[in-house]
Design a protein around this motif. Sequence first.
Motif, PDB file in Angstrom:
ATOM      1  N   GLU A   1      10.909  -3.970  -1.987  1.00 15.16           N
ATOM      2  CA  GLU A   1      11.190  -4.554  -3.291  1.00 15.16           C
ATOM      3  C   GLU A   1      10.477  -5.892  -3.334  1.00 15.16           C
ATOM      4  OE1 GLU A   1      14.808  -5.941  -6.294  1.00 15.16           O
ATOM      5  OE2 GLU A   1      15.284  -5.177  -4.298  1.00 15.16           O
ATOM      6  N   PHE A   2       9.441  -5.962  -4.142  1.00 16.22           N
ATOM      7  CA  PHE A   2       8.585  -7.147  -4.202  1.00 16.22           C
ATOM      8  C   PHE A   2       8.652  -7.718  -5.612  1.00 16.22           C
ATOM      9  CE2 PHE A   2       4.324  -9.257  -4.265  1.00 16.22           C
ATOM     10  CZ  PHE A   2       4.498 -10.074  -3.154  1.00 16.22           C
ATOM     11  N   HIS A   3       9.468  -8.757  -5.776  1.00 15.95           N
ATOM     12  CA  HIS A   3       9.654  -9.387  -7.095  1.00 15.95           C
ATOM     13  C   HIS A   3      10.026  -8.350  -8.149  1.00 15.95           C
ATOM     14  CE1 HIS A   3       8.248 -13.310  -5.668  1.00 15.95           C
ATOM     15  NE2 HIS A   3       7.373 -12.618  -4.945  1.00 15.95           N
TER      16      HIS A   3
ATOM     17  N   PHE B   1       7.986  -0.411  -4.171  1.00 15.96           N
ATOM     18  CA  PHE B   1       6.866   0.335  -3.613  1.00 15.96           C
ATOM     19  C   PHE B   1       7.391   1.278  -2.535  1.00 15.96           C
ATOM     20  CE2 PHE B   1       4.929  -3.575  -5.085  1.00 15.96           C
ATOM     21  CZ  PHE B   1       3.656  -3.228  -5.513  1.00 15.96           C
ATOM     22  N   GLY B   2       6.970   2.547  -2.586  1.00 15.25           N
ATOM     23  CA  GLY B   2       7.251   3.465  -1.486  1.00 15.25           C
ATOM     24  C   GLY B   2       8.451   4.348  -1.719  1.00 15.25           C
ATOM     25  N   GLY B   3       8.815   5.084  -0.654  1.00 13.01           N
ATOM     26  CA  GLY B   3       9.938   6.004  -0.723  1.00 13.01           C
ATOM     27  C   GLY B   3       9.485   7.442  -0.886  1.00 13.01           C
ATOM     28  N   GLN B   4      10.456   8.333  -0.970  1.00 12.68           N
ATOM     29  CA  GLN B   4      10.162   9.741  -1.184  1.00 12.68           C
ATOM     30  C   GLN B   4       9.626   9.953  -2.606  1.00 12.68           C
ATOM     31  OE1 GLN B   4      10.133  12.108   0.966  1.00 12.68           O
ATOM     32  NE2 GLN B   4      11.452  11.461   2.654  1.00 12.68           N
TER      33      GLN B   4
ATOM     34  N   LEU C   1       0.779  -2.333   2.261  1.00  5.24           N
ATOM     35  CA  LEU C   1       0.424  -1.140   1.500  1.00  5.24           C
ATOM     36  C   LEU C   1      -0.854  -0.552   2.096  1.00  5.24           C
ATOM     37  CD1 LEU C   1       0.769  -2.523  -2.162  1.00  5.24           C
ATOM     38  CD2 LEU C   1       2.573  -1.546  -0.711  1.00  5.24           C
ATOM     39  N   VAL C   2      -0.971   0.759   2.074  1.00  4.06           N
ATOM     40  CA  VAL C   2      -2.154   1.422   2.622  1.00  4.06           C
ATOM     41  C   VAL C   2      -2.979   2.030   1.494  1.00  4.06           C
ATOM     42  CG1 VAL C   2      -3.032   3.239   4.133  1.00  4.06           C
ATOM     43  CG2 VAL C   2      -1.015   1.925   4.813  1.00  4.06           C
TER      44      VAL C   2
ATOM     45  N   SER D   1      -0.063  10.528  -7.819  1.00  5.18           N
ATOM     46  CA  SER D   1       1.357  10.881  -7.950  1.00  5.18           C
ATOM     47  C   SER D   1       1.631  12.287  -7.428  1.00  5.18           C
ATOM     48  CB  SER D   1       1.787  10.782  -9.423  1.00  5.18           C
ATOM     49  OG  SER D   1       1.577   9.493  -9.933  1.00  5.18           O
ATOM     50  N   VAL D   2       0.761  13.228  -7.735  1.00  2.88           N
ATOM     51  CA  VAL D   2       0.961  14.618  -7.330  1.00  2.88           C
ATOM     52  C   VAL D   2       0.983  14.757  -5.811  1.00  2.88           C
ATOM     53  CG1 VAL D   2      -0.079  16.921  -7.353  1.00  2.88           C
ATOM     54  CG2 VAL D   2       0.028  15.596  -9.447  1.00  2.88           C
ATOM     55  N   PHE D   3       0.158  13.967  -5.127  1.00  6.02           N
ATOM     56  CA  PHE D   3       0.061  14.073  -3.674  1.00  6.02           C
ATOM     57  C   PHE D   3       0.985  13.088  -2.945  1.00  6.02           C
ATOM     58  CE2 PHE D   3      -3.398  16.714  -4.726  1.00  6.02           C
ATOM     59  CZ  PHE D   3      -3.685  17.500  -3.609  1.00  6.02           C
ATOM     60  N   GLY D   4       1.974  12.566  -3.644  1.00  7.29           N
ATOM     61  CA  GLY D   4       3.005  11.759  -2.992  1.00  7.29           C
ATOM     62  C   GLY D   4       2.713  10.289  -2.891  1.00  7.29           C
ATOM     63  N   GLY D   5       1.634   9.808  -3.538  1.00  3.71           N
ATOM     64  CA  GLY D   5       1.283   8.400  -3.448  1.00  3.71           C
ATOM     65  C   GLY D   5       2.248   7.497  -4.204  1.00  3.71           C
ATOM     66  N   ASP D   6       2.175   6.216  -3.889  1.00  2.00           N
ATOM     67  CA  ASP D   6       3.132   5.237  -4.417  1.00  2.00           C
ATOM     68  C   ASP D   6       2.511   4.230  -5.375  1.00  2.00           C
ATOM     69  OD1 ASP D   6       5.431   5.981  -2.564  1.00  2.00           O
ATOM     70  OD2 ASP D   6       3.846   5.516  -1.124  1.00  2.00           O
ATOM     71  N   PHE D   7       1.202   4.025  -5.281  1.00  2.00           N
ATOM     72  CA  PHE D   7       0.539   3.059  -6.147  1.00  2.00           C
ATOM     73  C   PHE D   7      -0.893   3.513  -6.370  1.00  2.00           C
ATOM     74  CE2 PHE D   7      -0.622   1.602  -1.924  1.00  2.00           C
ATOM     75  CZ  PHE D   7      -1.935   1.187  -2.054  1.00  2.00           C
ATOM     76  N   LEU D   8      -1.482   2.998  -7.424  1.00  2.00           N
ATOM     77  CA  LEU D   8      -2.894   3.289  -7.665  1.00  2.00           C
ATOM     78  C   LEU D   8      -3.554   2.129  -8.378  1.00  2.00           C
ATOM     79  CD1 LEU D   8      -3.411   4.229 -10.915  1.00  2.00           C
ATOM     80  CD2 LEU D   8      -2.078   6.174 -10.118  1.00  2.00           C
ATOM     81  N   LEU D   9      -4.821   1.963  -8.080  1.00  2.00           N
ATOM     82  CA  LEU D   9      -5.650   0.974  -8.760  1.00  2.00           C
ATOM     83  C   LEU D   9      -6.468   1.754  -9.777  1.00  2.00           C
ATOM     84  CD1 LEU D   9      -5.668   0.280  -5.386  1.00  2.00           C
ATOM     85  CD2 LEU D   9      -6.429  -1.878  -6.366  1.00  2.00           C
ATOM     86  N   PHE D  10      -6.089   1.645 -11.059  1.00  2.25           N
ATOM     87  CA  PHE D  10      -6.612   2.577 -12.048  1.00  2.25           C
ATOM     88  C   PHE D  10      -7.888   2.126 -12.715  1.00  2.25           C
ATOM     89  CE2 PHE D  10      -3.587   0.002 -14.574  1.00  2.25           C
ATOM     90  CZ  PHE D  10      -4.341  -0.324 -15.696  1.00  2.25           C
ATOM     91  N   GLY D  11      -8.418   0.977 -12.311  1.00  3.57           N
ATOM     92  CA  GLY D  11      -9.656   0.503 -12.902  1.00  3.57           C
ATOM     93  C   GLY D  11      -9.423  -0.573 -13.936  1.00  3.57           C
TER      94      GLY D  11
END
Length: 300
Positions: free
Chosen positions: A12-14, A18-21, A185-186, A248-258
């Motif tokens: 929990e960042f501010h 981020f993260g979890g199932q 974050l990875v 999202s489909v492959f279980g990711g938690d964040f994305l840099l969308f451009g």
Amino acid sequence: MFSFTKNQVVYEFHDVFFGGQPGVHPTVLFGGLFFKGNPDFKRAELEISKMLEVSEQVAVPGIPDVFIKKEKDIDPILSFIQRVLPDDYPFSVDITDPDVKVHVLHELNDRELLHRVIYNSLHVGVTEKEQDALSTCTPGMVIVVAFNPKDKSPDGKVEVLQNGAHLIEKGLIDLAKECGIKHVLVDTAALAPGDYSGAAISALPVVKEEFGLPSGCAIHNVVEKSSWLKEYPLAKPLVDQASNVNVSVFGGDFLLFGPMEYASTVFPLIAWEDILVSEYAEGYFGINPASQHPRRRFFS
């Protein structure tokens, strides 16, 4: 669909999770804020305002990812961020030049902003000066990039995270922790088409199962480097934005969308995908969405 046996770390960042199932927390979206020549802060302020507005509307967190290219830009850009973002709202600084990285870290420290900062990024090209700066001016969160030039497969990405792949003395995760950074974050390193670009997506569940850390990537970079799409000018922006659902489909938690200008379409798109993931996660694995999830917003 994915549910991981490894215990999943949740940060929990501010007030951003981020993260979890998969299916519990919404995907966190980083919107790129690019400045060319003399920074156009009026345009940038409008883009941030629009992103934060749609973020609130669809219950998908949005974080400005601010590019700082030159040392002369550090002061005006950070002053702008301090002025337009709500107090304690997190933001990311995206810097490529090693010397500029060091200067930015010290300036963030002087401004007492480090606790809000997501450092983008730490990778195998890290310099000794950068490590020293990270240790003395430690950001609240870091994105480590799992780029392994010797092995671009998911296994190669795991190796560089785990032990440095003989490119650096230790793995990137341990290096970040040694610098005192508590939230890691990875980024699974999206590469150009034809250069094992799909590994950025296939590595997401691999990294989460191996380390349990929040993971994501900038898959839109693959679209940007797909030169053949230039022949289809109407389709390219659609492909660029739609590519993000893979995270999202492959279980990711964040994305840099451009570019942040895509926020008005990307946020509803990911909210829709997060709702879909949440429904199957609950149906198959009994996993319920958190209170701040878009599924709660639209189907409470």
